[in-house]
Scaffold this motif. Structure first.
Motif, PDB file in Angstrom:
ATOM      1  N   VAL A   1       0.882  -1.167   0.000  1.00 49.73           N
ATOM      2  CA  VAL A   1       0.000   0.000   0.000  1.00 49.73           C
ATOM      3  C   VAL A   1       0.913   1.208   0.000  1.00 49.73           C
ATOM      4  O   VAL A   1       1.609   1.480   0.979  1.00 49.73           O
ATOM      5  N   ASN A   2       0.955   1.906  -1.119  1.00 45.97           N
ATOM      6  CA  ASN A   2       1.791   3.094  -1.262  1.00 45.97           C
ATOM      7  C   ASN A   2       0.924   4.334  -1.038  1.00 45.97           C
ATOM      8  O   ASN A   2      -0.075   4.521  -1.721  1.00 45.97           O
ATOM      9  N   VAL A   3       1.324   5.150  -0.079  1.00 48.65           N
ATOM     10  CA  VAL A   3       0.539   6.329   0.290  1.00 48.65           C
ATOM     11  C   VAL A   3       1.256   7.586  -0.180  1.00 48.65           C
ATOM     12  O   VAL A   3       2.439   7.768   0.083  1.00 48.65           O
ATOM     13  N   SER A   4       0.524   8.440  -0.875  1.00 45.84           N
ATOM     14  CA  SER A   4       1.029   9.749  -1.298  1.00 45.84           C
ATOM     15  C   SER A   4       0.193  10.819  -0.605  1.00 45.84           C
ATOM     16  O   SER A   4      -1.028  10.752  -0.614  1.00 45.84           O
ATOM     17  N   VAL A   5       0.876  11.779  -0.010  1.00 45.36           N
ATOM     18  CA  VAL A   5       0.172  12.885   0.631  1.00 45.36           C
ATOM     19  C   VAL A   5       0.150  14.039  -0.349  1.00 45.36           C
ATOM     20  O   VAL A   5       1.192  14.591  -0.702  1.00 45.36           O
ATOM     21  N   GLY A   6      -1.055  14.399  -0.787  1.00 49.98           N
ATOM     22  CA  GLY A   6      -1.212  15.420  -1.799  1.00 49.98           C
ATOM     23  C   GLY A   6      -1.481  16.809  -1.250  1.00 49.98           C
ATOM     24  O   GLY A   6      -1.552  17.776  -2.002  1.00 49.98           O
ATOM     25  N   GLY A   7      -1.641  16.917   0.061  1.00 47.60           N
ATOM     26  CA  GLY A   7      -1.911  18.234   0.627  1.00 47.60           C
ATOM     27  C   GLY A   7      -2.296  18.143   2.084  1.00 47.60           C
ATOM     28  O   GLY A   7      -2.366  17.071   2.672  1.00 47.60           O
ATOM     29  N   VAL A   8      -2.524  19.319   2.662  1.00 47.36           N
ATOM     30  CA  VAL A   8      -2.914  19.436   4.060  1.00 47.36           C
ATOM     31  C   VAL A   8      -4.257  20.135   4.108  1.00 47.36           C
ATOM     32  O   VAL A   8      -4.504  21.093   3.374  1.00 47.36           O
ATOM     33  N   VAL A   9      -5.126  19.654   4.984  1.00 49.09           N
ATOM     34  CA  VAL A   9      -6.450  20.234   5.153  1.00 49.09           C
ATOM     35  C   VAL A   9      -6.471  20.994   6.470  1.00 49.09           C
ATOM     36  O   VAL A   9      -6.091  20.461   7.512  1.00 49.09           O
ATOM     37  N   PHE A  10      -6.877  22.245   6.407  1.00 42.98           N
ATOM     38  CA  PHE A  10      -7.008  23.070   7.606  1.00 42.98           C
ATOM     39  C   PHE A  10      -8.483  23.116   7.968  1.00 42.98           C
ATOM     40  O   PHE A  10      -9.293  23.627   7.202  1.00 42.98           O
ATOM     41  N   GLU A  11      -8.819  22.560   9.119  1.00 44.12           N
ATOM     42  CA  GLU A  11     -10.214  22.561   9.555  1.00 44.12           C
ATOM     43  C   GLU A  11     -10.527  23.856  10.289  1.00 44.12           C
ATOM     44  O   GLU A  11      -9.724  24.339  11.085  1.00 44.12           O
ATOM     45  N   LYS A  12     -11.690  24.360  10.001  1.00 41.46           N
ATOM     46  CA  LYS A  12     -12.135  25.564  10.690  1.00 41.46           C
ATOM     47  C   LYS A  12     -12.664  25.154  12.059  1.00 41.46           C
ATOM     48  O   LYS A  12     -13.304  24.134  12.217  1.00 41.46           O
ATOM     49  N   GLU A  13     -12.355  25.971  13.038  1.00 44.14           N
ATOM     50  CA  GLU A  13     -12.877  25.710  14.375  1.00 44.14           C
ATOM     51  C   GLU A  13     -14.353  26.056  14.405  1.00 44.14           C
ATOM     52  O   GLU A  13     -14.782  27.051  13.813  1.00 44.14           O
ATOM     53  N   PRO A  14     -15.144  25.245  15.100  1.00 49.33           N
ATOM     54  CA  PRO A  14     -16.578  25.574  15.196  1.00 49.33           C
ATOM     55  C   PRO A  14     -16.785  26.875  15.948  1.00 49.33           C
ATOM     56  O   PRO A  14     -16.027  27.219  16.859  1.00 49.33           O
ATOM     57  N   LYS A  15     -17.786  27.605  15.531  1.00 43.89           N
ATOM     58  CA  LYS A  15     -18.088  28.876  16.197  1.00 43.89           C
ATOM     59  C   LYS A  15     -18.582  28.611  17.609  1.00 43.89           C
ATOM     60  O   LYS A  15     -19.358  27.710  17.862  1.00 43.89           O
ATOM     61  N   LYS A  16     -18.108  29.434  18.528  1.00 44.46           N
ATOM     62  CA  LYS A  16     -18.508  29.300  19.919  1.00 44.46           C
ATOM     63  C   LYS A  16     -19.836  29.999  20.149  1.00 44.46           C
ATOM     64  O   LYS A  16     -20.086  31.074  19.602  1.00 44.46           O
ATOM     65  N   ALA A  17     -20.674  29.361  20.968  1.00 43.76           N
ATOM     66  CA  ALA A  17     -21.962  29.971  21.302  1.00 43.76           C
ATOM     67  C   ALA A  17     -21.741  31.172  22.210  1.00 43.76           C
ATOM     68  O   ALA A  17     -20.888  31.151  23.089  1.00 43.76           O
ATOM     69  N   GLN A  18     -22.506  32.216  21.980  1.00 44.06           N
ATOM     70  CA  GLN A  18     -22.327  33.428  22.791  1.00 44.06           C
ATOM     71  C   GLN A  18     -23.465  33.593  23.757  1.00 44.06           C
ATOM     72  O   GLN A  18     -24.531  33.270  23.649  1.00 44.06           O
TER      73      GLN A  18
END
Length: 128
Positions: free
Chosen positions: A111-128
Motif C-alpha cells: 500500500v503506497n501512500v502519497s500525501v497530496g496536501g494538508v487540510v485546515f479545519e475551521k474551528e466551530p463557532k462558539k456559542a455566545q
C-alpha cells in the motif's frame, strides 16, 4: 461481464468468484477515510472534472494493480493539519491492507501512500 471494468477472478469448488476492481477501490477508500488524521482523498484533474459533471467516484484517489491474487494499492490522501504525516500514512497502510484482505481474501503486496496536501479545519463557532 463487460462494461469496461476489470475483475479479479478466483476459482472455488462451486464455481468462480469475480470481484470488480472498483469494489476493491471503494473498500480501500472507505478504510483510508476512517483513519484519524485523514482529511480526504486527493483526486486528479480527471476525477474532479467527472464529479463536476455529476459522476460521483467513490474511489477517487485510489489506484489498484492486481497480479494474480496479489494487490498493490496506491492511495492519495490529504492530511489534517496538526497530525504527523508518517504516522497517518502508516495507519492508512494498515487499514487499507487489512480491509482488502479481510473482505476479499486477496493478498495485499503493498500500500503506497502519497500525501497530496494538508487540510485546515475551521474551528466551530462558539456559542455566545
Amino acid at each position: 461481464m463487460g462494461e469496461g471494468r476489470e475483475y479479479v477472478s478466483r476459482s472455488d469448488e462451486l464455481g468462480n468468484i469475480h470481484i470488480s476492481e472498483e469494489v476493491l477501490a471503494v473498500i480501500a477508500a472507505a478504510a483510508a477515510l476512517e483513519v484519524e488524521g485523514v482529511g480526504g482523498l486527493a483526486a486528479n484533474l480527471g476525477t474532479d472534472l467527472a464529479e463536476l459533471l455529476g459522476k460521483k467516484n467513490l474511489s477517487r484517489g485510489i489506484r489498484l494493480q492486481v497480479e494474480e491474487e496479489n494487490v498493490t494499492v496506491e492511495v492519495a490522501i490529504l492530511v489534517k493539519y496538526g497530525y504527523t504525516i508518517p504516522d497517518v500514512g502508516h495507519a492508512v497502510q494498515e487499514a487499507v491492507a487489512g480491509s482488502i484482505e479481510a473482505t476479499s481474501g486477496l493478498t495485499v503486496a503493498a500500500v503506497n501512500v502519497s500525501v497530496g496536501g494538508v487540510v485546515f479545519e475551521k474551528e466551530p463557532k462558539k456559542a455566545q
